[in-house]
Structure formats: structure tokens, C-alpha cells
Design a protein around this motif. Structure first.
Motif, PDB file in Angstrom:
ATOM      1  N   ASN A  75       7.141  27.598  56.635  1.00 45.87           N
ATOM      2  CA  ASN A  75       8.592  27.484  56.811  1.00 45.87           C
ATOM      3  C   ASN A  75       9.238  26.717  55.663  1.00 45.87           C
ATOM      4  O   ASN A  75      10.356  27.042  55.238  1.00 45.87           O
ATOM      5  N   LEU A  76       8.566  25.699  55.160  1.00 44.08           N
ATOM      6  CA  LEU A  76       9.096  24.953  54.016  1.00 44.08           C
ATOM      7  C   LEU A  76       9.168  25.847  52.777  1.00 44.08           C
ATOM      8  O   LEU A  76      10.136  25.787  52.011  1.00 44.08           O
ATOM      9  N   TYR A  77       8.141  26.687  52.589  1.00 40.97           N
ATOM     10  CA  TYR A  77       8.163  27.593  51.439  1.00 40.97           C
ATOM     11  C   TYR A  77       9.328  28.585  51.556  1.00 40.97           C
ATOM     12  O   TYR A  77      10.041  28.839  50.579  1.00 40.97           O
ATOM     13  N   LYS A  78       9.534  29.122  52.744  1.00 40.13           N
ATOM     14  CA  LYS A  78      10.645  30.058  52.952  1.00 40.13           C
ATOM     15  C   LYS A  78      11.990  29.379  52.696  1.00 40.13           C
ATOM     16  O   LYS A  78      12.936  30.010  52.204  1.00 40.13           O
ATOM     17  N   GLU A  79      12.075  28.098  53.015  1.00 38.26           N
ATOM     18  CA  GLU A  79      13.298  27.331  52.776  1.00 38.26           C
ATOM     19  C   GLU A  79      13.549  27.142  51.280  1.00 38.26           C
ATOM     20  O   GLU A  79      14.691  27.149  50.821  1.00 38.26           O
ATOM     21  N   LEU A  80      12.464  26.991  50.516  1.00 35.60           N
ATOM     22  CA  LEU A  80      12.586  26.629  49.102  1.00 35.60           C
ATOM     23  C   LEU A  80      12.569  27.814  48.136  1.00 35.60           C
ATOM     24  O   LEU A  80      13.118  27.730  47.036  1.00 35.60           O
ATOM     25  N   CYS A  81      11.931  28.902  48.510  1.00 32.16           N
ATOM     26  CA  CYS A  81      11.597  29.952  47.535  1.00 32.16           C
ATOM     27  C   CYS A  81      12.814  30.610  46.886  1.00 32.16           C
ATOM     28  O   CYS A  81      12.712  31.142  45.768  1.00 32.16           O
ATOM     29  N   ASP A  82      13.975  30.595  47.538  1.00 31.79           N
ATOM     30  CA  ASP A  82      15.155  31.218  46.940  1.00 31.79           C
ATOM     31  C   ASP A  82      15.859  30.302  45.933  1.00 31.79           C
ATOM     32  O   ASP A  82      16.626  30.781  45.095  1.00 31.79           O
ATOM     33  N   SER A  83      15.599  29.007  46.020  1.00 29.17           N
ATOM     34  CA  SER A  83      16.296  28.065  45.138  1.00 29.17           C
ATOM     35  C   SER A  83      15.383  27.331  44.167  1.00 29.17           C
ATOM     36  O   SER A  83      15.846  26.692  43.222  1.00 29.17           O
ATOM     37  N   VAL A  84      14.084  27.417  44.394  1.00 24.71           N
ATOM     38  CA  VAL A  84      13.095  26.794  43.508  1.00 24.71           C
ATOM     39  C   VAL A  84      12.192  27.886  42.964  1.00 24.71           C
ATOM     40  O   VAL A  84      11.731  28.750  43.707  1.00 24.71           O
ATOM     41  N   LYS A  85      11.933  27.861  41.674  1.00 23.22           N
ATOM     42  CA  LYS A  85      11.065  28.857  41.046  1.00 23.22           C
ATOM     43  C   LYS A  85       9.613  28.397  41.148  1.00 23.22           C
ATOM     44  O   LYS A  85       9.244  27.342  40.627  1.00 23.22           O
ATOM     45  N   PHE A  86       8.779  29.176  41.846  1.00 19.58           N
ATOM     46  CA  PHE A  86       7.365  28.849  41.988  1.00 19.58           C
ATOM     47  C   PHE A  86       6.529  29.723  41.056  1.00 19.58           C
ATOM     48  O   PHE A  86       6.707  30.943  41.010  1.00 19.58           O
ATOM     49  N   PHE A  87       5.619  29.079  40.326  1.00 17.52           N
ATOM     50  CA  PHE A  87       4.658  29.780  39.471  1.00 17.52           C
ATOM     51  C   PHE A  87       3.264  29.518  40.046  1.00 17.52           C
ATOM     52  O   PHE A  87       2.714  28.420  39.894  1.00 17.52           O
ATOM     53  N   PHE A  88       2.697  30.522  40.725  1.00 15.99           N
ATOM     54  CA  PHE A  88       1.349  30.380  41.270  1.00 15.99           C
ATOM     55  C   PHE A  88       0.322  30.928  40.274  1.00 15.99           C
ATOM     56  O   PHE A  88       0.656  31.677  39.351  1.00 15.99           O
ATOM     57  N   ASN A  89      -0.938  30.553  40.465  1.00 17.52           N
ATOM     58  CA  ASN A  89      -2.013  30.924  39.536  1.00 17.52           C
ATOM     59  C   ASN A  89      -1.625  30.546  38.105  1.00 17.52           C
ATOM     60  O   ASN A  89      -1.906  31.277  37.157  1.00 17.52           O
ATOM     61  N   SER A  90      -0.963  29.415  37.977  1.00 16.55           N
ATOM     62  CA  SER A  90      -0.436  28.977  36.678  1.00 16.55           C
ATOM     63  C   SER A  90      -0.872  27.544  36.411  1.00 16.55           C
ATOM     64  O   SER A  90      -0.115  26.589  36.605  1.00 16.55           O
ATOM     65  N   ARG A  91      -2.092  27.418  35.976  1.00 16.49           N
ATOM     66  CA  ARG A  91      -2.627  26.092  35.657  1.00 16.49           C
ATOM     67  C   ARG A  91      -1.957  25.555  34.390  1.00 16.49           C
ATOM     68  O   ARG A  91      -1.914  26.252  33.370  1.00 16.49           O
ATOM     69  N   VAL A  92      -1.447  24.351  34.445  1.00 10.62           N
ATOM     70  CA  VAL A  92      -0.843  23.726  33.269  1.00 10.62           C
ATOM     71  C   VAL A  92      -1.967  23.178  32.389  1.00 10.62           C
ATOM     72  O   VAL A  92      -2.790  22.377  32.839  1.00 10.62           O
ATOM     73  N   GLU A  93      -1.992  23.646  31.141  1.00 10.02           N
ATOM     74  CA  GLU A  93      -3.042  23.231  30.215  1.00 10.02           C
ATOM     75  C   GLU A  93      -2.696  21.915  29.522  1.00 10.02           C
ATOM     76  O   GLU A  93      -3.553  21.052  29.342  1.00 10.02           O
ATOM     77  N   LYS A  94      -1.428  21.774  29.118  1.00 11.96           N
ATOM     78  CA  LYS A  94      -1.038  20.589  28.348  1.00 11.96           C
ATOM     79  C   LYS A  94       0.387  20.173  28.694  1.00 11.96           C
ATOM     80  O   LYS A  94       1.211  21.005  29.093  1.00 11.96           O
ATOM     81  N   ILE A  95       0.669  18.892  28.505  1.00 14.05           N
ATOM     82  CA  ILE A  95       2.025  18.355  28.593  1.00 14.05           C
ATOM     83  C   ILE A  95       2.312  17.625  27.289  1.00 14.05           C
ATOM     84  O   ILE A  95       1.484  16.833  26.826  1.00 14.05           O
ATOM     85  N   ALA A  96       3.472  17.875  26.701  1.00 14.69           N
ATOM     86  CA  ALA A  96       3.852  17.214  25.455  1.00 14.69           C
ATOM     87  C   ALA A  96       5.241  16.606  25.597  1.00 14.69           C
ATOM     88  O   ALA A  96       6.124  17.192  26.233  1.00 14.69           O
ATOM     89  N   LYS A  97       5.433  15.428  25.014  1.00 15.46           N
ATOM     90  CA  LYS A  97       6.747  14.792  24.989  1.00 15.46           C
ATOM     91  C   LYS A  97       7.581  15.454  23.912  1.00 15.46           C
ATOM     92  O   LYS A  97       7.111  15.716  22.805  1.00 15.46           O
ATOM     93  N   THR A  98       8.843  15.765  24.217  1.00 14.97           N
ATOM     94  CA  THR A  98       9.772  16.335  23.243  1.00 14.97           C
ATOM     95  C   THR A  98      10.962  15.397  23.104  1.00 14.97           C
ATOM     96  O   THR A  98      11.085  14.391  23.814  1.00 14.97           O
ATOM     97  N   GLU A  99      11.855  15.744  22.201  1.00 11.01           N
ATOM     98  CA  GLU A  99      13.021  14.893  21.957  1.00 11.01           C
ATOM     99  C   GLU A  99      13.909  14.787  23.195  1.00 11.01           C
ATOM    100  O   GLU A  99      14.477  13.729  23.475  1.00 11.01           O
ATOM    101  N   ASN A 100      14.004  15.876  23.957  1.00  7.60           N
ATOM    102  CA  ASN A 100      14.911  15.903  25.108  1.00  7.60           C
ATOM    103  C   ASN A 100      14.207  15.925  26.457  1.00  7.60           C
ATOM    104  O   ASN A 100      14.850  16.139  27.478  1.00  7.60           O
ATOM    105  N   GLY A 101      12.907  15.757  26.468  1.00  6.72           N
ATOM    106  CA  GLY A 101      12.187  15.789  27.734  1.00  6.72           C
ATOM    107  C   GLY A 101      10.724  16.103  27.542  1.00  6.72           C
ATOM    108  O   GLY A 101      10.019  15.417  26.805  1.00  6.72           O
ATOM    109  N   TYR A 102      10.271  17.216  28.153  1.00  3.91           N
ATOM    110  CA  TYR A 102       8.850  17.551  28.125  1.00  3.91           C
ATOM    111  C   TYR A 102       8.643  19.055  27.991  1.00  3.91           C
ATOM    112  O   TYR A 102       9.476  19.853  28.428  1.00  3.91           O
ATOM    113  N   GLU A 103       7.521  19.392  27.388  1.00  5.04           N
ATOM    114  CA  GLU A 103       7.101  20.787  27.272  1.00  5.04           C
ATOM    115  C   GLU A 103       5.747  20.921  27.946  1.00  5.04           C
ATOM    116  O   GLU A 103       4.824  20.152  27.672  1.00  5.04           O
ATOM    117  N   ILE A 104       5.652  21.893  28.830  1.00  5.86           N
ATOM    118  CA  ILE A 104       4.359  22.158  29.459  1.00  5.86           C
ATOM    119  C   ILE A 104       3.861  23.525  29.004  1.00  5.86           C
ATOM    120  O   ILE A 104       4.649  24.432  28.746  1.00  5.86           O
TER     121      ILE A 104
END
Length: 459
Positions: A158-187
Motif C-alpha cells: 500500500n505504501l508503494y501504491k501511495e508513492l509510485c505516482d509521485s516518486v520515481k523508483f529504479f529497481f534492479n539498479s545497484r548504485v556503483e559510485k557516489i561523487a560530490k559535485t559543485e551543486n550536490g551529488y552524482e550517482i
């Protein structure tokens, strides 16, 4: 604006990540939010073990029990402990009252999205607390909302159904790296890069090794934490029924006479089932239980755990736990099981002895000898605890009580964060169990809401 840009990126769709997303969309609906998860969507999470054709872990690339929407808690028995007495040290960062209020807020959300009608247990004014103290055992105070594995799934769906229209979910998407940028972050994932102003990391205990690499890459300070090592006990439901019917979850702590080590009960599952868990390719054991009476078993299971803290120069507490679990996997091809009577008599259990036992195992495991796997000091403590529990729950120390090993609770190195759960890098938050700060569904969820409110206020 690029389709690969988000105001907030959340890494991990466990309880911390889910409640972060929930609160962000409630407090700041204008924000563009994305959640990246290494596992699958909830309805696609299926463990291949069926007890018939496939009886043990086959080492899936991504463990459906440990990863995916809902995190490792998705198929747990859905116990939300509302307390600061255990489950982590979140209160040390945000204050006891705030932590309690947030856990109660999470409870209200769970009730709203499918948990209505479930029972809230309490240890307050319990006669069992007195019984424990009379036998040198200590029952920790808590209110416990038990959803059950089945209702927990409904709430998450039920929580997923509540969120899925307003939050973008990326499944099967392992984050390999996180980098600091001038305005935030790059994954960076295997196929693409994404940018954000703020980033919340909530990868749970199963992401502990990945989190260590992030700390190294970004220069974040972390310190050695602990590892919990022990066994999962399975016995007839009736032995602990006087505790579980009143309290459901009994967090009992015992200090051993021999070494003065603390042994504790953890994750009690009345009418439950013992299950496999795969963490970073290592097969360990856990337990589930269901609200639906039709799914009840004749047994109760719970963990007995000993916490090991390490000081300098040794820092790899998880590596220590992994080495013990690997030894169990090497000897048993996975999880091992032994009758308590066999352990005390110094003989390995055989399949024929397990078959003749009055306790029918709920998990297909290899009969063996846990004394060849678990360090003597830890095993001595577990044996002492079983005899201590036998005083308040006669039958615990019966010959046919089953011990599954090993159960290991891995904790992340404790990441240095401030009172906003923000790292030294502005806009980068580390929450939930991967922070080393929380160790439970309720604390992880509360930390997600707290971080989300701080971000919403700043943006």
C-alpha cells in the motif's frame, strides 16, 4: 531540466528509504524524488526455495529475501519495537522524546496503510518482568506492534501504491559510485549517471560492505562497530506461550557467570518458521512468523546472540562474523542444525536423530556439530543462557530443542553524522541500519522521516 536530475535521490528502498520518500512527498510535494534499489519490486521478490524441488540457498545474484522494496524487513515478521532501550542509538542524535514520537508516527502510518487491527503488546507492569528478575534475567521495556509477515507485506504494498505516482523508483539498479559535485551529488549505476541536490543513503545492513567503500571514496569518517553472533533456537510453541501470548516479543538479557558476557534473545517468532538468509553470498539463518492462523506452525523460534565489540588495531567486525558463517557454510553446505542434547553430550547431530526428534524442524538444514563452528566463549554463553531461560520457560533446555547456526547480525561501521543525520559533506545523509546507528525497523523508519523533514525544511 535533465530527466536525470532530481532534488533528492534516496539509495535503498528499505524502511529508511521508504519513509524518507513518504515524508518528503508529504512535507515538500514539489520536490523531484527518486529511489534507487539494487533488488526488485515487492511483487517480484520471490525466493526460489520451495522446500520440495529447491531446499536450500542457491546463491541468487540478488537475494530476494534481503534486497528489494521493503529491504530485509519485507519478509520479516513485521515487529516494530517502540522503545529507546534497544534497536539502536538514534535517540543519542535526535533526543529520546523525538525518537519516541517518530516511532509512534511510523506506527500510525503502518495502521493507516493496512496494519489496522494488529496487536500492540507491552512489557509494562508485566508479571513476567518480575519472574525474569528473580532468575537473574532482565526483560527490556518496550511496546511492540506485531504486523506479521503477511500484514507487513500488505502495508508495504500500500505504501508503494501511495508513492509510485509521485516518486520515481529504479529497481534492479545497484548504485556503483557516489561523487560530490559543485551543486550536490552524482550517482552512477551500471548504465547511467544521475544528479541531485541532496542524497540519502539507506542501504541497510546488507549494504555494509558497499557503505565502507563509499566512506573510503568520499573521505567520510567511520569507526568500528560490532557484530552479533549466535544461533536460532526452535522449540514447541507451548514452552514459551506464557511469554509470547502476553508480550509477543521478549527482549531478555542475561550476563553469563563464566565470562560476564551479555547474551540476549532477539526476533521471537511464535508459531513461526526458521528461514535462510543470504548476505553478500554467505548463508545465515533468521526467523519469520505470520498473523494469519492458517500459516502458523507448531513451533516458536528466536535468536540467542552475543555481541562482540572490537578495539584497535582490529576494525573488521563484519569480517570476523563472516568468517564464522563461512565455516558453517563449508561444513554444512549452508545452515547447520543440532539438537541441544547432542551439543551438551559433545556429539554431532545426525539426520536420523533430527528425524526422531519431538521437535519437527521448519527449515531443511544440515545436521552437524555447532561446536566446530562457533567460538567456545560464545557457545558457552549460549548454553548458559538456555539453562537460564529454562528456569522461566521449562522445556527450553530439553534434548530435542533445535539450534540452527549460525545467526549473524552484521552492522555497518558507525558513520560520523551530526544531529541532523547529515555527514561532513553537506546534503549527504546516512540513515537506517547502514549508518551503524539504527538496528531495527522502527528506528530505521524514524530516521528516514527525521532526515526527510530536515531536507524539506532546508530546500
Amino acid at each position: 531540466m535533465s530527466t536525470n536530475f532530481f532534488d533528492v535521490i534516496i539509495i535503498g528502498a528499505g524502511p529508511g528509504g521508504i519513509y524518507s520518500a513518504y515524508e518528503l512527498k508529504k512535507a515538500a510535494p514539489q520536490l523531484k524524488v527518486a529511489v534507487f534499489e539494487a533488488g526488485r519490486a515487492l511483487e517480484e521478490r520471490k525466493c526460489p526455495i520451495d522446500g520440495k524441488k529447491i531446499k536450500s540457498c542457491i546463491g541468487c545474484k540478488t537475494c530476494a529475501i534481503m534486497n528489494g522494496f521493503g529491504g530485509a524487513g519485507a519478509f520479516s515478521d513485521g515487529k516494530y519495537n517502540i522503545t529507546n532501550n534497544f534497536g539502536g542509538t538514534l535517540h543519542e542524535y535526535i533526543g529520546r522524546d523525538t525518537a519516541t514520537e517518530l516511532m509512534q508516527y511510523v506506527d500510525k502510518i503502518n495502521l493507516k496503510y493496512g496494519g489496522e487491527g494488529t496487536h500492540l503488546y507491552s512489557t509494562a507492569n508485566s508479571s513476567i518482568k518480575k519472574l525474569c528478575m528473580q532468575n537473574d534475567l532482565h526483560l527490556l521495556d518496550a511496546s511492540v506492534r506485531h504486523l506479521g509477515t503477511d500484514i507487513n507485506y500488505v502495508v508495504l504494498d500500500n505504501l508503494y501504491k501511495e508513492l509510485c505516482d509521485s516518486v520515481k523508483f529504479f529497481f534492479n539498479s545497484r548504485v556503483e559510485k557516489i561523487a560530490k559535485t559543485e551543486n550536490g551529488y552524482e550517482i552512477e549505476t551500471a548504465n547511467e549517471k544521475y544528479c541531485c541536490k541532496k542524497c540519502i543513503i539507506s542501504v541497510g545492513r546488507s549494504g555494509s560492505k558497499w557503505m565502507e567503500s563509499v566512506c573510503r571514496d568520499l573521505g567520510l569518517v567511520s569507526r568500528s562497530n560490532r557484530v552479533d553472533i549466535g544461533v536460532r533456537v526452535e522449540l514447541p510453541y507451548e514452552v514459551f506461550s506464557h511469554l509470547t501470548e502476553e508480550l509477543y516479543e521478549s527482549k531478555i538479557v542475561y550476563r553469563t557467570e563464566k565470562f560476564q558476557d551479555k547474551v540476549r534473545t532477539f526476533c521471537m517468532n511464535p508459531h513461526g518458521a526458521v528461514v535462510n538468509e543470504n548476505t553478500n553470498g554467505i548463508v545465515t539463518v533468521n526467523g519469520h512468523s505470520y498473523e494469519d492462523p492458517e500459516k502458523h506452525t507448531e513451533n516458536t523460534n528466536f535468536a540467542l546472540l552475543v555481541s562482540k565489540h572490537f578495539s584497535e588495531p582490529f576494525r573488521d567486525s563484519n569480517g570476523y562474523g563472516e568468517s564464522i558463517a563461512r565455516l558453517s557454510n563449508m561444513l554444512g553446505g549452508g545452515v547447520m542444525v543440532q539438537r541441544f542434547g547432542d551439543l551438551i553430550r559433545g556429539q554431532r547431530s545426525t539426520q536420523s536423530r533430527i528425524n526422531e526428534s519431538f521437535v519437527r524442524p521448519t527449515l531443511q538444514a544440515t545436521a552437524g556439530d555447532l561446536s566446530l563452528v562457533i567460538p567456545k566463549r560464545i557457545l558457552d554463553g549460549i548454553i548458559e543462557m538456555i539453562y537460564a531461560l529454562d528456569k522461566i520457560a521449562p522445556g527450553t533446555a530439553n534434548d530435542d530443542t533445535l539450534l540452527y547456526g549460525v545467526e549473524v547480525k552484521f552492522y555497518n561501521m558507525e558513520v560520523e553524522i551530526d544531529n541532523n543525520l547529515e555527514t561532513a559533506l553537506p546534503g549527504l545523509y546516512v540513515i537506517g541500519d547502514c549508518s551503524g546507528v539504527t538496528h531495527s525497523l522502527s528506528h530505521a523508519s524514524a530516521s528516514g522521516i527525521y532526515a526527510a523533514r530536515h531536507i524539506a525544511g532546508k530546500i
